[in-house]
Design a protein around this motif. Sequence first.
Motif, mmCIF file in Angstrom:
data_model
loop_
_atom_site.group_PDB
_atom_site.id
_atom_site.type_symbol
_atom_site.label_atom_id
_atom_site.label_comp_id
_atom_site.label_asym_id
_atom_site.label_seq_id
_atom_site.Cartn_x
_atom_site.Cartn_y
_atom_site.Cartn_z
ATOM 1 N N ASP A 93 -7.328 16.362 -4.784
ATOM 2 C CA ASP A 93 -8.113 16.263 -3.554
ATOM 3 C C ASP A 93 -8.145 14.827 -3.045
ATOM 4 N N ILE A 94 -8.349 13.890 -3.952
ATOM 5 C CA ILE A 94 -8.377 12.471 -3.578
ATOM 6 C C ILE A 94 -6.992 12.001 -3.151
ATOM 7 N N VAL A 95 -5.969 12.371 -3.912
ATOM 8 C CA VAL A 95 -4.601 11.963 -3.600
ATOM 9 C C VAL A 95 -4.159 12.572 -2.264
ATOM 10 N N SER A 96 -4.583 13.783 -1.969
ATOM 11 C CA SER A 96 -4.211 14.432 -0.706
ATOM 12 C C SER A 96 -4.775 13.684 0.497
ATOM 13 N N ILE A 97 -5.997 13.184 0.367
ATOM 14 C CA ILE A 97 -6.578 12.393 1.454
ATOM 15 C C ILE A 97 -5.761 11.127 1.665
ATOM 16 N N ALA A 98 -5.403 10.464 0.580
ATOM 17 C CA ALA A 98 -4.571 9.251 0.687
ATOM 18 C C ALA A 98 -3.206 9.580 1.279
ATOM 19 N N ALA A 102 0.835 -1.209 0.000
ATOM 20 C CA ALA A 102 0.000 0.000 0.000
ATOM 21 C C ALA A 102 0.871 1.260 0.000
ATOM 22 N N HIS A 103 1.930 1.259 0.787
ATOM 23 C CA HIS A 103 2.816 2.425 0.831
ATOM 24 C C HIS A 103 3.561 2.610 -0.493
ATOM 25 N N ILE A 104 4.018 1.527 -1.069
ATOM 26 C CA ILE A 104 4.699 1.637 -2.359
ATOM 27 C C ILE A 104 3.706 2.079 -3.438
ATOM 28 N N GLY A 105 2.493 1.554 -3.397
ATOM 29 C CA GLY A 105 1.464 1.986 -4.341
ATOM 30 C C GLY A 105 1.125 3.456 -4.191
ATOM 31 N N LEU A 106 1.029 3.928 -2.943
ATOM 32 C CA LEU A 106 0.748 5.336 -2.711
ATOM 33 C C LEU A 106 1.883 6.209 -3.240
ATOM 34 N N ALA A 107 3.109 5.769 -3.036
ATOM 35 C CA ALA A 107 4.256 6.529 -3.555
ATOM 36 C C ALA A 107 4.191 6.618 -5.073
ATOM 37 N N LEU A 108 3.839 5.537 -5.734
ATOM 38 C CA LEU A 108 3.741 5.541 -7.195
ATOM 39 C C LEU A 108 2.591 6.425 -7.677
ATOM 40 N N VAL A 109 1.462 6.395 -6.967
ATOM 41 C CA VAL A 109 0.324 7.239 -7.351
ATOM 42 C C VAL A 109 0.690 8.709 -7.224
ATOM 43 N N VAL A 110 1.305 9.084 -6.102
ATOM 44 C CA VAL A 110 1.683 10.485 -5.894
ATOM 45 C C VAL A 110 2.719 10.908 -6.939
ATOM 46 N N ALA A 111 3.692 10.053 -7.208
ATOM 47 C CA ALA A 111 4.720 10.390 -8.196
ATOM 48 C C ALA A 111 4.113 10.550 -9.593
ATOM 49 N N CYS A 112 3.237 9.629 -9.983
ATOM 50 C CA CYS A 112 2.605 9.725 -11.311
ATOM 51 C C CYS A 112 1.724 10.960 -11.414
ATOM 52 N N GLN A 113 0.958 11.260 -10.374
ATOM 53 C CA GLN A 113 0.105 12.442 -10.393
ATOM 54 C C GLN A 113 0.950 13.711 -10.418
ATOM 55 N N ASP A 168 4.879 16.654 -1.726
ATOM 56 C CA ASP A 168 4.704 15.537 -2.662
ATOM 57 C C ASP A 168 5.984 14.724 -2.787
ATOM 58 N N VAL A 169 7.097 15.397 -2.948
ATOM 59 C CA VAL A 169 8.379 14.697 -3.081
ATOM 60 C C VAL A 169 8.713 13.956 -1.783
ATOM 61 N N LEU A 170 8.538 14.605 -0.642
ATOM 62 C CA LEU A 170 8.807 13.969 0.647
ATOM 63 C C LEU A 170 7.884 12.778 0.861
ATOM 64 N N SER A 171 6.640 12.913 0.458
ATOM 65 C CA SER A 171 5.690 11.812 0.606
ATOM 66 C C SER A 171 6.107 10.597 -0.215
ATOM 67 N N VAL A 172 6.556 10.830 -1.431
ATOM 68 C CA VAL A 172 7.024 9.717 -2.265
ATOM 69 C C VAL A 172 8.204 9.017 -1.598
ATOM 70 N N LEU A 173 9.169 9.786 -1.135
ATOM 71 C CA LEU A 173 10.360 9.194 -0.512
ATOM 72 C C LEU A 173 10.011 8.427 0.762
ATOM 73 N N VAL A 174 9.205 9.019 1.615
ATOM 74 C CA VAL A 174 8.839 8.374 2.882
ATOM 75 C C VAL A 174 8.049 7.101 2.619
ATOM 76 N N ASN A 175 7.072 7.156 1.724
ATOM 77 C CA ASN A 175 6.263 5.967 1.472
ATOM 78 C C ASN A 175 7.067 4.846 0.821
ATOM 79 N N LEU A 176 7.996 5.181 -0.064
ATOM 80 C CA LEU A 176 8.869 4.146 -0.625
ATOM 81 C C LEU A 176 9.750 3.530 0.452
ATOM 82 N N PHE A 177 10.290 4.368 1.320
ATOM 83 C CA PHE A 177 11.173 3.896 2.391
ATOM 84 C C PHE A 177 10.411 2.998 3.360
#
Length: 132
Positions: free
Chosen positions: A36-41, A8-19, A111-120
């Motif tokens: 708005d949807i991505v921000s809630i996630a 789920a965390h890796i998927g969220l990182a990919l969604v945020v990065a793609c968006q 957004d960038v920090l979220s991608v890094l944290v969720n991947l980690f």
Amino acid sequence: MKRVFGYAHIGLALVVACQFIASPMYGGDLNGQIWDIVSIAMAIGAVSALIFATLRIRETEGSHDWGANVMLIASLASALFVWRLFLSSQVFDSAEKPPYEFRLLMWYGIDVLSVLVNLFVGRYLLRAVSRS
């Protein structure tokens, strides 16, 4: 359980990065609705990352694991930034908002920090499952 949250965390990182990459291509109202949807996630993911980072610190109690410390600090920073901007702009529509350009710059950093944290965090959870 760790496997589900890891993916789920890796998927969220990919969604945020793609968006983040694709959003300038289509802009307009659709862009705002998707963010708005991505921000809630992202807000939910930030809390989850903070919980798993805290659990990791408790697991490595006594040893000086730099990865656990970095994960906790980055998760805490991500959660604070996401929730501060999310609550002020989307939930309460606060009058105490920074100017639009500065808010946009803040969201870029978040957004960038979220991608890094969720991947980690996702990587840590999946590695923990494979070790046990």
